[in-house]
Design a protein around this motif. Structure first.
Motif, mmCIF file in Angstrom:
data_model
loop_
_atom_site.group_PDB
_atom_site.id
_atom_site.type_symbol
_atom_site.label_atom_id
_atom_site.label_comp_id
_atom_site.label_asym_id
_atom_site.label_seq_id
_atom_site.Cartn_x
_atom_site.Cartn_y
_atom_site.Cartn_z
ATOM 1 N N SER A 182 0.732 -0.934 0.018
ATOM 2 C CA SER A 182 -0.032 0.005 0.076
ATOM 3 C C SER A 182 0.911 1.123 0.019
ATOM 4 N N VAL A 183 0.572 2.221 -1.010
ATOM 5 C CA VAL A 183 1.405 3.348 -1.184
ATOM 6 C C VAL A 183 0.816 4.424 -0.284
ATOM 7 N N ASP A 184 1.669 5.030 0.511
ATOM 8 C CA ASP A 184 1.212 6.376 1.423
ATOM 9 C C ASP A 184 2.165 7.586 1.008
ATOM 10 N N GLY A 185 1.957 8.461 0.233
ATOM 11 C CA GLY A 185 2.828 9.466 -0.010
ATOM 12 C C GLY A 185 4.120 8.936 -0.814
ATOM 13 N N ASP A 186 5.075 9.243 -0.548
ATOM 14 C CA ASP A 186 6.453 8.912 -0.699
ATOM 15 C C ASP A 186 6.871 7.450 -0.015
ATOM 16 N N LYS A 187 6.200 7.070 0.482
ATOM 17 C CA LYS A 187 6.521 5.586 1.107
ATOM 18 C C LYS A 187 5.531 4.492 0.893
ATOM 19 N N THR A 188 5.914 3.336 0.740
ATOM 20 C CA THR A 188 5.359 2.263 0.469
ATOM 21 C C THR A 188 5.330 1.143 1.572
ATOM 22 N N THR A 189 4.196 0.690 2.120
ATOM 23 C CA THR A 189 4.124 -0.431 3.200
ATOM 24 C C THR A 189 3.909 -1.674 2.481
ATOM 25 N N LEU A 190 4.877 -2.737 2.893
ATOM 26 C CA LEU A 190 4.674 -3.925 2.171
ATOM 27 C C LEU A 190 4.563 -4.973 3.425
ATOM 28 N N LYS A 191 3.381 -5.747 3.018
ATOM 29 C CA LYS A 191 3.184 -7.008 4.003
ATOM 30 C C LYS A 191 4.021 -8.022 3.495
ATOM 31 N N LEU A 192 4.814 -8.769 4.449
ATOM 32 C CA LEU A 192 5.635 -9.841 3.728
ATOM 33 C C LEU A 192 5.188 -11.460 4.301
ATOM 34 N N ASP A 193 5.769 -12.464 3.310
ATOM 35 C CA ASP A 193 5.243 -13.579 3.439
ATOM 36 C C ASP A 193 6.244 -14.452 4.730
ATOM 37 N N GLU A 194 7.361 -13.809 4.727
ATOM 38 C CA GLU A 194 8.401 -14.575 5.722
ATOM 39 C C GLU A 194 8.721 -13.385 6.820
ATOM 40 N N GLU A 195 9.356 -13.894 7.876
ATOM 41 C CA GLU A 195 9.927 -12.801 8.939
ATOM 42 C C GLU A 195 11.127 -12.410 8.447
ATOM 43 N N LEU A 196 11.488 -11.128 8.749
ATOM 44 C CA LEU A 196 12.813 -10.433 8.444
ATOM 45 C C LEU A 196 13.930 -11.180 9.029
ATOM 46 N N GLY A 197 13.702 -11.668 10.191
ATOM 47 C CA GLY A 197 14.972 -12.200 10.874
ATOM 48 C C GLY A 197 15.685 -11.202 11.796
ATOM 49 N N ASP A 198 16.407 -11.895 12.840
ATOM 50 C CA ASP A 198 16.994 -11.213 13.873
ATOM 51 C C ASP A 198 18.090 -9.857 13.263
ATOM 52 N N ASP A 199 18.823 -10.578 12.241
ATOM 53 C CA ASP A 199 19.826 -9.675 11.628
ATOM 54 C C ASP A 199 19.587 -8.601 10.847
ATOM 55 N N PHE A 200 18.140 -8.284 10.628
ATOM 56 C CA PHE A 200 17.616 -7.218 9.926
ATOM 57 C C PHE A 200 17.684 -6.040 10.631
#
Lengths: 538, 504
Positions: A237-255
Motif C-alpha cells: 500500500s502506497v502512502d505518499g512517498d513511502k510504500t508499506t509491504l506486508k511480507l510472507d516471511e519474517e525478516l529475521g533478527d539480523d535485519f
C-alpha cells in the motif's frame, strides 16, 4: 420355442452383453481378485491411504489417455503419438506458464566508460539523478550502493555493429573492473519495519518511494553487506512517498534499517486460462492434422501417428534445449491441486488423511461419463461405431466418414493434452525426453484389455477405465510384493496376452450361444413359415 | 450313361442333421451319377448349404449315410473330402491373390526339390489344368491381376488338380459377368464330358435350365422333388421350391405415373467420361436398367447417389438442380440407394437390425446436442420389421445372422424409414430366395403406387421384363436405348445390351 424373452437365461445373457461385454466382466473379476489378494496379503501397505490415493491418481491419469485412444481404436485406427503429446503438452504448459522475476527499474550494463564512474546501459532505463543503484546480486561491499549523478542518452561504439543507442549513467563513485558486466537496479531505503506477524503476514516493511505497481506475489529483495533476503509480498500500500509491504516471511533478527530494498516484479508469460487454452488449441490442431492425413491423404494411422510420436518428442526437446521444466512452487495453490489435490474422506488421529480421493479421479469420472454418453447416446458416437465396423456401409448411409474419423483423432489428442497437463502438474518436473514415454502403449493396452478390438467397431468406455485400473493395480502389486521392477513390462505384457486369449475363448462361447439362439429363431420361422415371430417386448 | 442306381458315383441316403432347436436336414436323399450335372435348388434356408458342408467334411450328419462308388464313406474332415475327390468351390473365393496362379493351385502341397519349392514343376503341371478349364493365362500370373471370373476358373483348376470327381459349385455365377458366365458354362460342359460330376447350386433358374441334367429341389430341409431333364422348366422349379404356384410372380399393375420428379442431364461419370447420360423418372414409375455386367450401370447409380463424384452434368429433383458431393446430399434430396454389395456397402453386418435401420436417419432424427432419438429408432425398426416382414427373432439381432433375403429387407428398411421420393436399387434381388424376391417385387409395386420414383438395375432378364414400366438399356457406359412396356422383349433388350444397335 418360447418368446418370453424377459425370463429365460439367453435374454439375461443378451442383456448383460448389451451393456457390458463379457471381456469387461472378465477383467473386472480379475481386478477384484487382485485387489482382494493385495488387501489380504499386504493390508498394511496396500490399504494405506497414500497407496490407494496414488493408485487412484495413476488410474485417473492413464485412464484419460486410454479413453482418448479408445475412440481412435473404435474407428479401426490407432494413435501412437499420445506419449509424445503428453510430453509436448507438459513442456508447452511449463513454457507458457514461465514466471520471471525482475527488478522494477533495471538495466543491463554493457560497458564501462574508461575506468571512470560511468557506464553504458541498455535498455534505456528510467534512472534519475539522485536514484540509489546497486548491482543486482552483485557486490556487497559497504560502498555497493551508488548514487546516480547524471543520465544522458548516448551511443556506444561496438566493433561489429557500429554505434548502438545506449544510456550513459554517471555515478558518484568510481567503478571497479568487476563492474564491467552485470545488471543495475534501483534500490530503496528501508524506512521502518515490524518483525511481528499478524493475521495475514509475517512481517511489515516500509520502504521509500511510491511503488504503485507492486502487487501480491511480487517480491522484495533485501541486501546489506552481509546478506540477501528474497521475500514474497502479500500486499502493498502506497502512502505518499513511502510504500508499506506486508511480507510472507519474517525478516529475521539480523535485519535492520541499514538494509536496502529492491522491489521485484513477477511476470507470468500467460494467464493460466490462456496457457491451458493454447495447449488445448495446439492439441486440437494436431488432432485435426492427424485426422486429415488419415482421411484425406489416405495415410495409414499407424504411420501418421508414429511420425507424430517422433516429431513431437523432438520438438519438445528442442523447444527447451532438453532441459527439465517445472513450475517450482508458483502454482501450488492455483493449478497444481488439479493434479495433486485430494478430497479427504476420513482423517487419521495425527491429522493426515486416511482415505482421500485425488481430484484427477473426479476428472476421470467426468471425462468417462461424457465419453460414454457421447459414444452411446449421440449420433456421432453411433457413427464412430458404424464406420469402425464397415466404413463403406457407413458412407453409403450418408455419414461423412472423414469428418467423423477426424473427430475421433481430435478427441484422442485433446484427452492426450488433458492427460499431459495433469501429468506435468503432478510430476512438476518435466523431462522433455522422458515425460510420457511409452504412455501410448499403456493407453492402447488398457483399451485393448478393456474390450476394444484393433479391428475397430468394438469397445466401451467402462472397459477402458477398468483396463487401466487393472494395469495400475498390477503395477502396484509388483511394487508391494517386492518383485523386481525390471520384470514390470514382462508381467504387464503377460497379463494382456492372457486377457486377449481369454477374450478370444469367451468370444467363441458367445458365438456358439448366438448360433444356438439363431437356430432357435430359425426354427420359429421354419416351423411357422406364414407367420412372423411376435415382436419381443422391448 | 445309365440311370441304374448301382452306377451312382455319389449317393446321400436319409441324411438328417439337427442343430440345437432346429432340424436343418430331414431324411435327405440325393444321388449323383458319373458325368452328370445335378442342379440343387431351393429357397435360402432350405438346407442346400448344410448338405454341401456335410459333403465337404465341414460338418458331420447326425443320421444317414454317404456312399461313394456304392461304398459307405465317412467324410469327417475337409482333407478327407479332398482325398475322396469331393471339392467345394465356395461362393466367396479362397485364393491368396498376392500369389501367382501356380502357387495357388498347389498351395499347401507344393512339389519340392531338396526342401525347396519346385517352381518349374508347379508351372508345368498347373498349365495342364489351366488348359482343362480353358484359361489362356500363364501360371506365373498374379491372381489379383485377373478378373473374378478367371479367379473362379483357378479354383476349379485347383479342384481338378486334386483329382476331384465331384465338384460342388455354390452360386458360381453370382459375381460373374455374362461373358464369364458363358465361359463357366463351357467349362462345366467340358468337365461333364470328361466324366466329372457336378452339383450346381444356383438361384438363377435360367442357368439351371441350360446346364442341368437333373434337378433336385429342397424345401425346408426336406426333399421337395426331382425333375428330369425334359421336365425342367421355370414354373415347375418355382412350384417345387415354394411349394405353391406363383401365378402372379411379377405383379406390376397398370397405372398412370405422375409428373417427372427425377431428371439426369448430361451426367458424365468418371468411369465412362465419353458418354453423357440423360434420363428421367416420373413419380410412381419403375424404370429398369438393363445391360451386361460392366456396362456402367452401377457406376451410374453411384454417381447419382454422390458416392462417386460426377465429372459434369446436372441432376434435377422436382425440377430443381441439385449437386451431390456425398451420399448425405443425395439423401437430403430424398434419394436412397440400395447398393449392389449389401454386405460391404449396404449393411454394417456386425450391428443389429435396429442399429442398421436407424443409421441413415440418425442425423435427421437427432434431438438436442446431437443426441440419438432412441424412441424414433425403435419405432422405425418395429415399423419396418412389420411392413417388410423381416424375419428376425428380435430387433437386436446381429444382421450377419439373418438370411440374405432378410438382410436385403433390412437394407430396404433403413432407406424406407426415411421415406425417400426416389429409390435407386442395384440388383435388389441378387442372392436371395424366391419368396423374398416376390416380397421385394410387391414392395416396389406398393412404393410406386405411393408415388415413389424407382430406378432399378438388374441383370435378371425376367425381373426387367416383369417389373419395369420403362427400361433403359446400357452398353459400355452409354444408354443404348430406352424401351417402353410395349416395346419390351428379351430380344430387344439383348439387341441393345450387346451394342448391336450401335453397330447397325
Amino acid at each position: 420355442m418360447s418368446t418370453d424373452y424377459s425370463l429365460n437365461l439367453n435374454s439375461f445373457f443378451r442383456l448383460l452383453a448389451r451393456y457390458v461385454s463379457p471381456k469387461v466382466i472378465g477383467i473386472l473379476i480379475l481386478l477384484i481378485l487382485i485387489v482382494g489378494y493385495l488387501a489380504i496379503t499386504e493390508p498394511d501397505k496396500f490399504l494405506l491411504g497414500a497407496n490407494i490415493q496414488n493408485l487412484l491418481r495413476r488410474t485417473a491419469l492413464f485412464g484419460i489417455l486410454g479413453i482418448g485412444v479408445a475412440f481412435v481404436i473404435i474407428t479401426s485406427g490407432i494413435d501412437l503419438s499420445i506419449g509424445s503429446i503428453v510430453g509436448l503438452c507438459g513442456v508447452l504448459l511449463a513454457l507458457f506458464l514461465t514466471v520471471n522475476y525482475a527488478a522494477v527499474d533495471q538495466a543491463d550494463v554493457i560497458a564501462l566508460k574508461g575506468r571512470q564512474s560511468q557506464v553504458y546501459v541498455q535498455p534505456t532505463a528510467a534512472f534519475k539523478p539522485g536514484d540509489l543503484i546497486r548491482y543486482d546480486r552483485g557486490r556487497r561491499a559497504e560502498d555497493a550502493i551508488l548514487t546516480v549523478k547524471s543520465v544522458k542518452e548516448s551511443e556506444f561504439e561496438t566493433k561489429k555493429k557500429g554505434a548502438l543507442p545506449a544510456t550513459l549513467v554517471t555515478f558518484d563513485k568510481k567503478l571497479l573492473a568487476d563492474d564491467t558486466y552485470g545488471r543495475i537496479a534501483k534500490t530503496y531505503k528501508v524506512l521502518s519495519f515490524k518483525n511481528t506477524p499478524d493475521q495475514t503476514s509475517k512481517a511489515t516493511l516500509v520502504i521509500q518511494g511510491a511503488h504503485n505497481n507492486l502487487a501480491p506475489k511480487d517480491r522484495v529483495e533485501l541486501n546489506n553487506e552481509d546478506g540477501l533476503k528474497d521475500i514474497r509480498i502479500i500486499s502493498a500500500s502506497v502512502d505518499g512517498d513511502k510504500t508499506t509491504l506486508k511480507l510472507d516471511e519474517e525478516l529475521g533478527d539480523d535485519f535492520n534499517d541499514k538494509w536496502m530494498a529492491v522491489p521485484i516484479k513477477r511476470k507470468q508469460r500467460m494467464t493460466i486460462l490462456s496457457a491451458v487454452g493454447w495447449v488445448a488449441l495446439i492439441a486440437l490442431a494436431l488432432g485435426i492434422i492427424h485426422g486429415l492425413l488419415v482421411t484425406k491423404v489416405n495415410l495409414q494411422p499407424f504411420v501418421v501417428t508414429l511420425c507424430g510420436l517422433l516429431f513431437y518428442r523432438g520438438i519438445s526437446r528442442w523447444l527447451v534445449d532438453d532441459q527439465p521444466q517445472g513450475f517450482g512452487s508458483e502454482f501450488d495453490e492455483t493449478l497444481r491441486p488439479l493434479a495433486t489435490g485430494k478430497f479427504v474422506l476420513t482423517t487419521n488421529p495425527d491429522g493426515t488423511s486416511a482415505l482421500a480421493i485425488p481430484y484427477p479421479f473426479f476428472i476421470l469420472l467426468g471425462v468417462a461419463i461424457l465419453a460414454a454418453i457421447f459414444l452411446n447416446k449421440t449420433v456421432y458416437g453411433r457413427y464412430i461405431q458404424a464406420l469402425g465396423r464397415n466404413e463403406e456401409a457407413a458412407r453409403y448411409s450418408g455419414i461423412n466418414t472423414k469428418r467423423v474419423t477426424i473427430v475421433a483423432y481430435v478427441i484422442c489428442t485433446l484427452l492426450g493434452a488433458l492427460g499431459g497437463i495433469l501429468f506435468a502438474l503432478e510430476s512438476n518436473s518435466i523431462s522433455p525426453s522422458e515425460q510420457g514415454n511409452f504412455f501410448e502403449l499403456y493407453a492402447i493396452a488398457a483399451a485393448v484389455l478393456g474390450g476394444c478390438s484393433l479391428r475397430g467397431g468394438e469397445g466401451g468406455i467402462f472397459g477402458v477405465v477398468i483396463g487401466t485400473a487393472l494395469m495400475q493395480t498390477l503395477n502396484n502389486l509388483i511394487n508391494l510384493k517386492g518383485i523386481s521392477d525390471t520384470l514390470e513390462f514382462a508381467i504387464i505384457g503377460a497379463v494382456i496376452l492372457i486377457g486377449v486369449i481369454a477374450d478370444e475363448l469367451l468370444r467363441r462361447i458367445v458365438a456358439k450361444r448366438r448360433a444356438v439362439a439363431q437356430a432357435n429363431a430359425d426354427a420359429i420361422i421354419i416351423e411357422k413359415p406364414p407367420e412372423r415371430p411376435e415382436n419381443p417386448p422391448e | 450313361m445309365t440311370t441304374d442306381a448301382t452306377q451312382n458315383l455319389l449317393e446321400v441316403r436319409n441324411v438328417t442333421k439337427r442343430f440345437p432347436g432346429v432340424i436343418a436336414l430331414k431324411d435327405i436323399n440325393l444321388s449323383l451319377q458319373k458325368g452328370e450335372v445335378l442342379a440343387l435348388i431351393g429357397e435360402n434356408g432350405a438346407g442346400k448349404s448344410t448338405l454341401m458342408k456335410i459333403l465337404a467334411g465341414v460338418q458331420e450328419p447326425d443320421d444317414g449315410q454317404i456312399l461313394l462308388d456304392n461304398k459307405p464313406v465317412k467324410v469327417d474332415s475337409c482333407k478327407k473330402a479332398t482325398d475322396l475327390g469331393i471339392a467345394l468351390i465356395h461362393q466367396e473365393l479362397n485364393l491368396a491373390d498376392n500369389l501367382d496362379v501356380g502357387a495357388n493351385i498347389y498351395l499347401g502341397r507344393e512339389p519340392r526339390i531338396l526342401g525347396l519349392i519346385n517352381k518349374s514343376k508347379i508351372y508345368r503341371d498347373a498349365q495342364q489344368y489351366l488348359d482343362m478349364v480353358g484359361l489362356d493365362i500363364k501360371p506365373d500370373t498374379l491372381v489379383h491381376t485377373l478378373p473374378i471370373g478367371q479367379q473362379q476358373m483357378i479354383e476349379i483348376a485347383k479342384a481338378l488338380s486334386q483329382n476331384a470327381r465331384v465338384l460342388i459349385m455354390d452360386e458360381p455365377t453370382s459375381s460373374l459377368s455374362n461373358k464369364e458366365t458363358e465361359a463357366l458354362f463351357q467349362v462345366v460342359k467340358s468337365l461333364r464330358s470328361r466324366g466329372v460330376s457336378i452339383i450346381y447350386i444356383s438361384h438363377r433358374l435360367g442357368e439351371v435350365k441350360e446346364l442341368a441334367d437333373r434337378v433336385t429341389v429342397f424345401r425346408d430341409g426336406q426333399n421337395a422333388g426331382d425333375l428330369a431333364r425334359e421336365q425342367i422348366n421355370h414354373d415347375a422349379m418355382v412350384r417345387l421350391m415354394v411349394g405353391r404356384d406363383i401365378s402372379q410372380f411379377y405383379s406390376r399393375q397398370p397405372h398412370t405415373p405422375g409428373k417427372t420428379i427425377f431428371q439426369v442431364k448430361n451426367l458424365v461419370t468418371s468411369t465412362w467420361p465419353a458418354h453423357p447420360l440423360n434420363f428421367s423418372v416420373k413419380a410412381g414409375q419403375i424404370v429398369g436398367v438393363a445391360g451386361l455386367v460392366g456396362a456402367g450401370r452401377t457406376e451410374m447409380l453411384q454417381t447419382v447417389f454422390g458416392v462417386d463424384a460426377p465429372v459434369s452434368g446436372q441432376i434435377l429433383v422436382d425440377g430443381k438442380p441439385t449437386s451431390f458431393a456425398s451420399p448425405l446430399d443425395a439423401i437430403n434430396a430424398g434419394i436412397a440407394l440400395v447398393p449392389e454389395d449389401r454386405k460391404q456397402a449396404g449393411l454394417v453386418l456386425q450391428m443389429t437390425v435396429r442399429q442398421n435401420i436407424g443409421l441413415p436417419g440418425l442425423r435427421r432424427n437427432k434431438t438436442a446436442l446431437l443426441f440419438r432419438n432412441q424412441s424414433r429408432e425403435d419405432a422405425d425398426t418395429i415399423d419396418m420389421i412389420d411392413k417388410l416382414n423381416i424375419k428376425t427373432p428380435h430387433p437386436d439381432q446381429i444382421v450377419q445372422f439373418l438370411s440374405g433375403g432378410n438382410q436385403q429387407k433390412v437394407v430396404l428398411g433403413k432407406w424406407l424409414a426415411l421415406q425417400p421420393k426416389i429409390l435407386l436399387l442395384d440388383e435388389p434381388t441378387r442372392g436371395i430366395d424366391v419368396g423374398a424376391k416376390q416380397e421385394i417385387y410387391q414392395l416396389m409395386e406398393t412404393l410406386a403406387a405411393q408415388g415413389v420414383a424407382i430406378l432399378f438395375v438388374s441383370s435378371e432378364m425376367e425381373e426387367i421384363l416383369g417389373m419395369s414400366d420403362t427400361t433403359l438399356v446400357m452398353h459400355e457406359g452409354r444408354i443404348a436405348g430406352q424401351l417402353n412396356r410395349d416395346q419390351l422383349s428379351e430380344e430387344a433388350v439383348m439387341f441393345l445390351a450387346t451394342g448391336q444397335a450401335n453397330a447397325a
